[in-house]
Design a protein around this motif. Structure first.
Motif, PDB file in Angstrom:
ATOM      1  N   MET A  67      54.623 -15.438  23.369  1.00 39.19           N
ATOM      2  CA  MET A  67      55.508 -15.779  24.468  1.00 39.19           C
ATOM      3  C   MET A  67      56.958 -15.797  23.992  1.00 39.19           C
ATOM      4  SD  MET A  67      55.065 -19.038  26.992  1.00 39.19           S
ATOM      5  CE  MET A  67      55.994 -19.189  28.516  1.00 39.19           C
ATOM      6  N   GLY A  68      57.804 -15.041  24.650  1.00 40.49           N
ATOM      7  CA  GLY A  68      59.209 -14.963  24.274  1.00 40.49           C
ATOM      8  C   GLY A  68      59.537 -13.852  23.298  1.00 40.49           C
ATOM      9  N   SER A  69      58.539 -13.141  22.776  1.00 37.93           N
ATOM     10  CA  SER A  69      58.810 -12.036  21.859  1.00 37.93           C
ATOM     11  C   SER A  69      59.592 -10.928  22.547  1.00 37.93           C
ATOM     12  CB  SER A  69      57.495 -11.439  21.328  1.00 37.93           C
ATOM     13  OG  SER A  69      56.847 -12.293  20.436  1.00 37.93           O
ATOM     14  N   SER A 194      56.782 -25.897  23.420  1.00 39.39           N
ATOM     15  CA  SER A 194      57.015 -27.308  23.685  1.00 39.39           C
ATOM     16  C   SER A 194      57.134 -27.550  25.194  1.00 39.39           C
ATOM     17  CB  SER A 194      58.295 -27.777  22.994  1.00 39.39           C
ATOM     18  OG  SER A 194      59.432 -27.202  23.624  1.00 39.39           O
ATOM     19  N   PRO A 195      56.904 -28.788  25.646  1.00 37.37           N
ATOM     20  CA  PRO A 195      57.059 -29.104  27.071  1.00 37.37           C
ATOM     21  C   PRO A 195      58.448 -28.748  27.601  1.00 37.37           C
ATOM     22  CG  PRO A 195      55.891 -30.878  25.971  1.00 37.37           C
ATOM     23  CD  PRO A 195      56.340 -29.941  24.898  1.00 37.37           C
ATOM     24  N   ALA A 196      59.493 -29.012  26.811  1.00 40.73           N
ATOM     25  CA  ALA A 196      60.847 -28.692  27.256  1.00 40.73           C
ATOM     26  C   ALA A 196      61.031 -27.199  27.445  1.00 40.73           C
ATOM     27  CB  ALA A 196      61.863 -29.225  26.248  1.00 40.73           C
ATOM     28  N   GLU A 197      60.462 -26.413  26.524  1.00 38.46           N
ATOM     29  CA  GLU A 197      60.557 -24.962  26.649  1.00 38.46           C
ATOM     30  C   GLU A 197      59.791 -24.472  27.876  1.00 38.46           C
ATOM     31  OE1 GLU A 197      60.894 -23.078  22.231  1.00 38.46           O
ATOM     32  OE2 GLU A 197      59.075 -24.231  22.637  1.00 38.46           O
ATOM     33  N   LYS A 198      58.624 -25.062  28.134  1.00 36.37           N
ATOM     34  CA  LYS A 198      57.846 -24.672  29.316  1.00 36.37           C
ATOM     35  C   LYS A 198      58.630 -24.950  30.596  1.00 36.37           C
ATOM     36  CE  LYS A 198      53.186 -25.163  27.391  1.00 36.37           C
ATOM     37  NZ  LYS A 198      51.897 -25.900  27.464  1.00 36.37           N
ATOM     38  N   GLU A 200      61.830 -24.907  30.955  1.00 38.58           N
ATOM     39  CA  GLU A 200      62.854 -23.866  31.078  1.00 38.58           C
ATOM     40  C   GLU A 200      62.243 -22.570  31.612  1.00 38.58           C
ATOM     41  OE1 GLU A 200      66.147 -24.166  30.760  1.00 38.58           O
ATOM     42  OE2 GLU A 200      65.703 -26.301  30.515  1.00 38.58           O
ATOM     43  N   TRP A 201      61.027 -22.245  31.159  1.00 39.86           N
ATOM     44  CA  TRP A 201      60.333 -21.060  31.666  1.00 39.86           C
ATOM     45  C   TRP A 201      60.026 -21.229  33.149  1.00 39.86           C
ATOM     46  CZ3 TRP A 201      59.224 -16.286  29.730  1.00 39.86           C
ATOM     47  CH2 TRP A 201      59.429 -16.073  28.363  1.00 39.86           C
ATOM     48  N   VAL A 202      59.606 -22.434  33.547  1.00 38.65           N
ATOM     49  CA  VAL A 202      59.303 -22.699  34.960  1.00 38.65           C
ATOM     50  C   VAL A 202      60.534 -22.405  35.820  1.00 38.65           C
ATOM     51  CG1 VAL A 202      58.847 -24.522  36.650  1.00 38.65           C
ATOM     52  CG2 VAL A 202      57.460 -24.368  34.580  1.00 38.65           C
ATOM     53  N   LYS A 203      61.675 -22.948  35.415  1.00 39.61           N
ATOM     54  CA  LYS A 203      62.905 -22.747  36.188  1.00 39.61           C
ATOM     55  C   LYS A 203      63.307 -21.275  36.213  1.00 39.61           C
ATOM     56  CE  LYS A 203      65.269 -25.851  33.891  1.00 39.61           C
ATOM     57  NZ  LYS A 203      66.413 -26.729  33.494  1.00 39.61           N
ATOM     58  N   SER A 204      63.095 -20.594  35.083  1.00 42.67           N
ATOM     59  CA  SER A 204      63.433 -19.173  35.010  1.00 42.67           C
ATOM     60  C   SER A 204      62.561 -18.350  35.948  1.00 42.67           C
ATOM     61  CB  SER A 204      63.276 -18.684  33.567  1.00 42.67           C
ATOM     62  OG  SER A 204      63.523 -17.300  33.476  1.00 42.67           O
ATOM     63  N   HIS A 205      61.246 -18.625  35.949  1.00 42.66           N
ATOM     64  CA  HIS A 205      60.337 -17.893  36.841  1.00 42.66           C
ATOM     65  C   HIS A 205      60.670 -18.166  38.303  1.00 42.66           C
ATOM     66  CE1 HIS A 205      57.785 -16.075  33.917  1.00 42.66           C
ATOM     67  NE2 HIS A 205      57.334 -17.213  33.412  1.00 42.66           N
ATOM     68  N   LYS A 206      61.002 -19.413  38.618  1.00 40.90           N
ATOM     69  CA  LYS A 206      61.342 -19.773  40.006  1.00 40.90           C
ATOM     70  C   LYS A 206      62.586 -19.015  40.465  1.00 40.90           C
ATOM     71  CE  LYS A 206      62.125 -23.872  42.907  1.00 40.90           C
ATOM     72  NZ  LYS A 206      63.539 -23.692  43.289  1.00 40.90           N
ATOM     73  N   GLU A 207      63.586 -18.986  39.624  1.00 40.21           N
ATOM     74  CA  GLU A 207      64.815 -18.266  39.958  1.00 40.21           C
ATOM     75  C   GLU A 207      64.547 -16.767  40.092  1.00 40.21           C
ATOM     76  OE1 GLU A 207      69.327 -17.495  38.167  1.00 40.21           O
ATOM     77  OE2 GLU A 207      67.951 -18.885  37.167  1.00 40.21           O
ATOM     78  N   ARG A 208      63.751 -16.220  39.167  1.00 37.04           N
ATOM     79  CA  ARG A 208      63.439 -14.790  39.206  1.00 37.04           C
ATOM     80  C   ARG A 208      62.646 -14.444  40.470  1.00 37.04           C
ATOM     81  NH1 ARG A 208      61.241 -14.638  34.675  1.00 37.04           N
ATOM     82  NH2 ARG A 208      63.143 -14.187  33.519  1.00 37.04           N
ATOM     83  N   LEU A 229      54.025 -21.939  38.530  1.00 36.23           N
ATOM     84  CA  LEU A 229      53.060 -22.986  38.860  1.00 36.23           C
ATOM     85  C   LEU A 229      52.057 -23.199  37.739  1.00 36.23           C
ATOM     86  CD1 LEU A 229      52.443 -22.253  42.633  1.00 36.23           C
ATOM     87  CD2 LEU A 229      53.137 -24.455  41.682  1.00 36.23           C
ATOM     88  N   LYS A 230      51.620 -22.117  37.131  1.00 38.99           N
ATOM     89  CA  LYS A 230      50.631 -22.246  36.061  1.00 38.99           C
ATOM     90  C   LYS A 230      51.217 -23.017  34.882  1.00 38.99           C
ATOM     91  CE  LYS A 230      46.977 -19.639  33.822  1.00 38.99           C
ATOM     92  NZ  LYS A 230      46.337 -18.327  33.642  1.00 38.99           N
ATOM     93  N   LEU A 231      52.485 -22.768  34.558  1.00 40.35           N
ATOM     94  CA  LEU A 231      53.142 -23.513  33.478  1.00 40.35           C
ATOM     95  C   LEU A 231      53.406 -24.951  33.893  1.00 40.35           C
ATOM     96  CD1 LEU A 231      55.723 -20.899  32.147  1.00 40.35           C
ATOM     97  CD2 LEU A 231      53.869 -21.924  30.837  1.00 40.35           C
ATOM     98  N   LEU A 232      53.780 -25.142  35.156  1.00 42.33           N
ATOM     99  CA  LEU A 232      54.107 -26.483  35.639  1.00 42.33           C
ATOM    100  C   LEU A 232      52.900 -27.413  35.562  1.00 42.33           C
ATOM    101  CD1 LEU A 232      56.684 -27.766  36.861  1.00 42.33           C
ATOM    102  CD2 LEU A 232      55.653 -27.419  39.102  1.00 42.33           C
ATOM    103  N   ILE A 233      51.726 -26.886  35.837  1.00 38.23           N
ATOM    104  CA  ILE A 233      50.508 -27.694  35.783  1.00 38.23           C
ATOM    105  C   ILE A 233      50.311 -28.296  34.393  1.00 38.23           C
ATOM    106  CG2 ILE A 233      47.981 -27.553  35.871  1.00 38.23           C
ATOM    107  CD1 ILE A 233      48.350 -25.487  38.137  1.00 38.23           C
TER     108      ILE A 233
END
Length: 373
Positions: A67-69, A194-198, A200-208, A229-233
């Motif tokens: 993830m992130g590569s 990490s939870p904090a990184e997840k 950030e991914w959630v917000k990024s996916h929502k914006e995208r 949503l899958k990350l948010l869970i």
């Protein structure tokens, strides 16, 4: 919602480790619908690494992207691939710097709307794994090593694409193409994020998802909201723990290394609001994609999380109308009027429901009169 995510994500990314077999298949989400992809690994073209700086270790040829590569890939239609020479070095190891990858990402290509392959064909392209920029290519490279090449066969599911808007080279279906992974930077497995990184991914996916929806890429928007949503869970337990600790305990932890994470996590209210918005947005996508049952389920979850959300109630009413559940639709629109009195959309919807019921009753009366005449 769960069924939707199973289809768009688990089937897409559920390939796992492919060492024991060379052929896999999954369902991929593209701008023009769902596609079945069959992948066959054809082996290593060469050994590749990525030179890194600082504490990052070089990417070993035996490892795979995470993830992130940042992945340097090339996709070609099979006919083109047979005729063209590979640009991958055959002289052992090629080193690519992180800076080169960063520059490539800064000039990222837009997600293609008219092509199922979604990437510039024949060119080396840089993708960040996990963003959903190109679903098919990302799913392929997840299980590949640097320097590896695979072949894919792509065929539409259901009624298939609108050929009139398809790429000229894609009118003859199914498609056969090759995917090459030249090199990649280190990434993370999902359990390492990490939870904090997840978050950030959630917000990024929502914006995208919002950007994609506004551009007309409804399938891509639904995929982005599903990923979020899958990350948010997975963050629910962390958010609940922070809430349980209380503000005083959270403040104490922020002064320590372990507490550094909590200040970057959403509050319980922000978590619930974000989840409700994602379900509501996904419901809108499902309505646009003519999936009323799924839209109804997503909107219902949004209203449970945020009973004051007007958009979710309206979308719930729309979905119920589409599946001819008029009483449920009426209740949803009336709830919307409680929150937003004199809402033109709700009043118009209720008027339409009354008209439909009147027409249905008239037709029923006519049939009954004929039966007993």
């Amino acid at each position: 919602m769960d069924g939707w995510m199973d289809l768009t994500l688990d089937a897409l990314h559920g390939n796992g480790d492919h060492d024991d077999y060379n052929v896999t298949s999954w369902v991929s989400v593209c701008p023009r619908g769902l596609w079945k992809v069959q992948q066959e690994r054809t082996g290593m073209e060469s050994q590749q690494t990525v030179s890194t700086s600082g504490d990052d270790a070089p990417c070993a040829s035996s490892s795979r992207p995470g993830m992130g590569s940042l992945c340097r890939v090339r996709v070609r239609l099979k006919a083109d691939g047979d005729e063209a020479e590979s640009l991958v070095s055959e002289n052992g190891i090629e080193k690519l710097s992180v800076a080169e990858f960063t520059d490539s990402v800064a000039q990222a290509f837009p997600r293609c709307q008219d092509s199922v392959l979604q990437v510039p064909l024949g060119d080396w392209t840089t993708l960040r794994l996990g963003e959903g920029q190109c679903d098919i290519t990302e799913a392929c490279v997840e299980g590949m090593r640097a320097g590896e090449k695979c072949e894919i066969l792509i065929s539409p599911i259901g009624n298939g694409p609108d050929v009139s808007v398809s790429h000229p080279t894609e009118e003859n279906l199914p498609l056969c193409a090759t995917v090459e992974l030249k090199a990649f930077t280190p990434g993370k497995e999902s359990w390492q994020v990490s939870p904090a990184e997840k978050w950030e991914w959630v917000k990024s996916h929502k914006e995208r998802g919002g950007v994609r929806f506004r551009s007309g890429d409804v399938w891509g928007a639904a995929d982005s909201y599903s990923r979020a949503l899958k990350l948010l869970i997975t963050l629910y337990g962390h958010v609940r723990e922070v809430k349980k600790q209380g503000q005083e305990r959270a403040e104490e932890q922020r002064d320590t290394n372990t507490g550094d994470e909590t200040q970057h996590l959403p509050s319980a209210n922000e978590f619930k609001t974000t989840k409700a918005e994602l379900h509501s947005n996904l419901s809108l996508c499902q309505l646009k994609l003519n999936q009323p049952e799924r839209a109804k389920a997503s909107a219902a979850k949004a209203t449970q999380l945020e009973p004051g959300g007007t958009k979710a109630w309206y979308r719930l009413g729309q979905a119920c109308q589409m599946v001819n559940e008029l009483e449920e639709a009426r209740q949803a629109f009336r709830k919307l009027l409680e929150i937003q009195p004199e809402s033109p959309a709700a009043l118009k919807a209720l008027k339409n429901i009354a008209s439909r019921e009147k027409e249905t009753n008239a037709q029923l009366g006519l049939r009954l009169s004929k039966m007993f005449s």
